[in-house]
Design a protein around this motif. Structure first.
Motif, PDB file in Angstrom:
ATOM      1  N   GLU A  67       0.831  -1.205   0.000  1.00  0.00           N
ATOM      2  CA  GLU A  67       0.000   0.000   0.000  1.00  0.00           C
ATOM      3  C   GLU A  67       0.865   1.253   0.000  1.00  0.00           C
ATOM      4  O   GLU A  67       0.579   2.216  -0.709  1.00  0.00           O
ATOM      5  CB  GLU A  67      -0.934  -0.009   1.208  1.00  0.00           C
ATOM      6  N   LYS A  68       1.939   1.241   0.802  1.00  0.00           N
ATOM      7  CA  LYS A  68       2.847   2.386   0.850  1.00  0.00           C
ATOM      8  C   LYS A  68       3.505   2.599  -0.504  1.00  0.00           C
ATOM      9  O   LYS A  68       3.596   3.728  -0.991  1.00  0.00           O
ATOM     10  CB  LYS A  68       3.911   2.158   1.925  1.00  0.00           C
ATOM     11  N   LYS A  71       1.059   4.028  -2.922  1.00  0.00           N
ATOM     12  CA  LYS A  71       0.852   5.457  -2.654  1.00  0.00           C
ATOM     13  C   LYS A  71       2.015   6.271  -3.198  1.00  0.00           C
ATOM     14  O   LYS A  71       1.816   7.316  -3.841  1.00  0.00           O
ATOM     15  CB  LYS A  71       0.707   5.675  -1.142  1.00  0.00           C
ATOM     16  N   LYS A  74       1.813   6.371  -6.924  1.00  0.00           N
ATOM     17  CA  LYS A  74       0.753   7.287  -7.362  1.00  0.00           C
ATOM     18  C   LYS A  74       1.216   8.730  -7.245  1.00  0.00           C
ATOM     19  O   LYS A  74       1.009   9.541  -8.149  1.00  0.00           O
ATOM     20  CB  LYS A  74      -0.509   7.070  -6.536  1.00  0.00           C
ATOM     21  N   GLU A  75       1.867   9.055  -6.111  1.00  0.00           N
ATOM     22  CA  GLU A  75       2.366  10.422  -5.942  1.00  0.00           C
ATOM     23  C   GLU A  75       3.403  10.754  -7.014  1.00  0.00           C
ATOM     24  O   GLU A  75       3.389  11.850  -7.573  1.00  0.00           O
ATOM     25  CB  GLU A  75       2.972  10.597  -4.546  1.00  0.00           C
TER      26      GLU A  75
END
Length: 125
Positions: A67-68, A71, A74-75
């Motif tokens: 998940e990290k 993220k 995505k960033e």
């Protein structure tokens, strides 16, 4: 005769007692074996439960890491998209300026501004 009958009964009683002792020892050995097996099964179950807890924790940590990473990806993709959007906007703006300058007779070659065959930043070449 009574003595022989009594001795026979005594021998039978001793034989029954010996058999009972033998059966009791066998039963005790069986009980001990069952307890050992139960203890082994409990130890095995405890180890398996511990392994399952550790595996669940490992999977939880792997999910958190995924998940990290998602993220962060995505960033990073958002930043790259924003950079590309700004670059495209700058290219559109430069193209609009170039169109205006071309309509006015100006041009830009190699970073120098031209009007026809005259360089506006240092005379003729």
């Amino acid at each position: 005769e009574k003595k022989a009958a009594a001795e026979k009964k005594l021998k039978e009683a001793e034989a029954k007692r010996a058999q009972a002792d033998k059966d009791a020892k066998a039963a005790e050995a069986k009980r001990v074996e069952i307890e050992k097996q139960a203890w082994k099964n409990k130890q095995k179950a405890d180890l398996e439960a511990q392994w399952l807890r550790m595996e669940a924790e490992r999977l939880r940590l792997a999910q958190l890491a995924a998940e990290k990473q998602a993220k962060e990806d995505k960033e990073k993709a958002d930043k790259e998209a924003e950079r590309l959007r700004k670059e495209a906007q700058r290219a559109r703006d430069e193209a609009a300026v170039a169109r205006r300058q071309a309509a006015q007779g100006y041009g830009s070659i190699g970073g120098y501004r031209w009007l026809g065959d005259r360089c506006l930043q240092g005379g003729l070449w």
